[in-house]
Design a protein around this motif. Structure first.
Motif, PDB file in Angstrom:
ATOM      1  N   LYS A  11       3.164  -2.078   1.281  1.00  0.00           N
ATOM      2  CA  LYS A  11       2.642  -3.361   0.827  1.00  0.00           C
ATOM      3  C   LYS A  11       2.090  -3.235  -0.591  1.00  0.00           C
ATOM      4  O   LYS A  11       1.685  -2.145  -1.012  1.00  0.00           O
ATOM      5  CB  LYS A  11       1.511  -3.810   1.751  1.00  0.00           C
ATOM      6  N   ALA A  12       1.999  -4.358  -1.277  1.00  0.00           N
ATOM      7  CA  ALA A  12       1.403  -4.378  -2.607  1.00  0.00           C
ATOM      8  C   ALA A  12      -0.031  -3.863  -2.516  1.00  0.00           C
ATOM      9  O   ALA A  12      -0.731  -4.160  -1.547  1.00  0.00           O
ATOM     10  CB  ALA A  12       1.427  -5.796  -3.165  1.00  0.00           C
ATOM     11  N   ASN A  13      -0.406  -3.064  -3.495  1.00  0.00           N
ATOM     12  CA  ASN A  13      -1.764  -2.540  -3.609  1.00  0.00           C
ATOM     13  C   ASN A  13      -2.092  -1.412  -2.619  1.00  0.00           C
ATOM     14  O   ASN A  13      -3.231  -0.988  -2.509  1.00  0.00           O
ATOM     15  CB  ASN A  13      -2.785  -3.679  -3.451  1.00  0.00           C
ATOM     16  N   ALA A  14      -1.092  -0.923  -1.896  1.00  0.00           N
ATOM     17  CA  ALA A  14      -1.343   0.125  -0.897  1.00  0.00           C
ATOM     18  C   ALA A  14      -1.776   1.436  -1.546  1.00  0.00           C
ATOM     19  O   ALA A  14      -2.483   2.237  -0.925  1.00  0.00           O
ATOM     20  CB  ALA A  14      -0.092   0.353  -0.058  1.00  0.00           C
ATOM     21  N   LYS A  16       0.724   3.181  -3.776  1.00  0.00           N
ATOM     22  CA  LYS A  16       1.984   3.906  -3.996  1.00  0.00           C
ATOM     23  C   LYS A  16       2.017   4.599  -5.359  1.00  0.00           C
ATOM     24  O   LYS A  16       2.285   5.792  -5.454  1.00  0.00           O
ATOM     25  CB  LYS A  16       3.189   2.942  -3.889  1.00  0.00           C
ATOM     26  N   PRO A  35      -2.585  -6.806  -6.589  1.00  0.00           N
ATOM     27  CA  PRO A  35      -1.248  -6.623  -6.011  1.00  0.00           C
ATOM     28  C   PRO A  35      -0.173  -6.943  -7.045  1.00  0.00           C
ATOM     29  O   PRO A  35      -0.422  -7.683  -7.988  1.00  0.00           O
ATOM     30  CB  PRO A  35      -1.211  -7.624  -4.858  1.00  0.00           C
ATOM     31  N   GLY A  60       5.463  -3.410  -4.632  1.00  0.00           N
ATOM     32  CA  GLY A  60       4.898  -3.537  -3.293  1.00  0.00           C
ATOM     33  C   GLY A  60       5.332  -4.826  -2.608  1.00  0.00           C
ATOM     34  O   GLY A  60       5.599  -5.833  -3.268  1.00  0.00           O
ATOM     35  N   TYR A  62       5.079  -8.193  -0.928  1.00  0.00           N
ATOM     36  CA  TYR A  62       4.095  -9.260  -1.122  1.00  0.00           C
ATOM     37  C   TYR A  62       4.832 -10.585  -1.175  1.00  0.00           C
ATOM     38  O   TYR A  62       6.057 -10.616  -1.133  1.00  0.00           O
ATOM     39  CB  TYR A  62       3.355  -9.007  -2.448  1.00  0.00           C
ATOM     40  N   THR A  76      12.996  -3.463  -4.293  1.00  0.00           N
ATOM     41  CA  THR A  76      12.448  -2.627  -3.225  1.00  0.00           C
ATOM     42  C   THR A  76      13.464  -2.471  -2.089  1.00  0.00           C
ATOM     43  O   THR A  76      13.703  -1.359  -1.609  1.00  0.00           O
ATOM     44  CB  THR A  76      11.124  -3.235  -2.717  1.00  0.00           C
TER      45      THR A  76
END
Ligand SMILES: Nc1nc2c(ncn2[C@@H]2O[C@H](COP(=O)(O)OP(=O)(O)OP(=O)(O)O)[C@@H](O)[C@H]2O)c(=O)[nH]1
Ligand SMILES: [Mg+2]
Length: 295
Positions: A11-14, A16, A35, A60, A62, A76
């Motif tokens: 996910k965005a902001n995880a 990575k 994000p 990510g 989102y 992605t």
């Protein structure tokens, strides 16, 4: 030797990009608390005596709200199908929802070797970890889970070793001194975007593209860099510049300091702010700003 490509998905902001930077040992991708920081696939290459891991950072997962975010999600999706293995990054601190479980199962279903990095354990109660791991297994997830902290450097060696073991036998894919596939010019634009993500709120940073128009090295070693910050609304331009140009001056000098660190030389930076109405939905403008059709 083990070598291969590993899509870093989540996910965005995880976390990575942060994890890739720490594993590679250099900043190859920008990072922010917002994000949708990463917009492109970016390689981060980690070479050791017995393995080479080519991490592929991805945007990510989102909400899609315009042509730019649609392109990001496509990047992605295609990346996840064109690699030797997947590292799924889960933000342990954000909690584990049904949505997260479904997402992980969806990537497992691709049939590639997959590992889960359960990250940000430095900012969450450790007692929660076993319960979440059990919930993953109960949901049918079969991948191994590595609780890690990129920020504090916890469990990263173990994670690296486990990733390497997933990869095929073979020689290195890149020369050992290469850490990214991206140019210095690309990183300069990204560093500017990172500072905008850190300095401004709401939609403003998401609607910004950075275009480097001049990137020249002088005989004395200093760089002369001219760039455009393109935003999508007139009122965004006013906010970006700020009263008496103060906000822009601050952001640019913050960016310049990082550019100097990255290039290891003095930087003379000139920044212009331009408006291109709703460029995130206009294919020709997107292409002009570096977000063209992918092949
Ligand atoms: N405390 C803590 N924070 C972390 C850790 N890893 C990442 N972060 C923070 O989480 C935020 C998001 O990090 P990124 O690396 O940009 O996340 P990302 O998954 O690449 O985000 P997108 O590119 O938007 O998909 C940043 O504020 C990081 O500093 C960690 O291990 N511990
Ligand atoms: Mg990222």
């Amino acid at each position: 030797m083990k070598s291969g490509t590993v899509a870093v998905i989540g996910k965005a902001n995880a976390g990575k990009s942060t994890l890739i930077n720490v594993l590679v040992g250099e900043k190859v991708a920008i990072v922010s608390p917002k994000p949708q920081t990463t917009r492109d696939r970016i390689l981060g290459i980690l070479t050791r005596d017995d393995h080479q891991i080519v991490f592929v950072d991805t945007p990510g997962i989102y909400r899609q709200r315009n042509a730019l975010t649609a392109r990001m999600m496509k990047t992605t999706e295609t990346t996840a199908k064109d690699v030797d293995a997947i590292l799924f990054v889960h933000d342990g601190h954000a909690g584990l929802s049904e949505d997260d479980l479904a997402l992980i199962l969806r990537y497992e279903a691709l049939g590639l070797p997959l590992l889960i990095a359960y990250t940000k354990i430095d900012i969450m109660p450790k007692e929660k970890i076993p319960g979440d791991i059990k919930a993953l297994f109960d949901a049918g997830v079969t991948a191994d889970v590595y609780p890690v902290s990129a920020r504090k450097g916890v469990n990263l060696k173990k994670l690296e070793q486990a990733i390497a073991e997933l990869l095929p036998e073979g020689g290195p894919l890149y020369p050992e001194d290469i850490i990214s596939d991206r140019s210095e010019k690309f990183m300069i634009a990204e560093l500017m975007r990172e500072k905008i993500l850190l300095k401004y709120e709401k939609e403003i940073p998401h609607g910004v593209a950075v275009v480097v128009n001049k990137f020249e090295r002088h005989e004395n070693g200093a760089y002369e860099i001219d760039l455009d910050i393109v935003c999508e609304k007139k009122n965004h331009k006013a906010i970006l510049i700020g009263k008496q140009g103060r906000a822009l001056k601050e952001t640019a000098s913050f960016a310049r300091a990082d550019m100097e660190k990255f290039l290891g030389a003095k930087v003379f930076l000139t920044v212009y702010v331009k408006v291109r109405e709703d460029w995130r939905d206009k294919a020709t403008l997107m292409k002009e700003f570096g977000y063209g059709e992918e092949d």
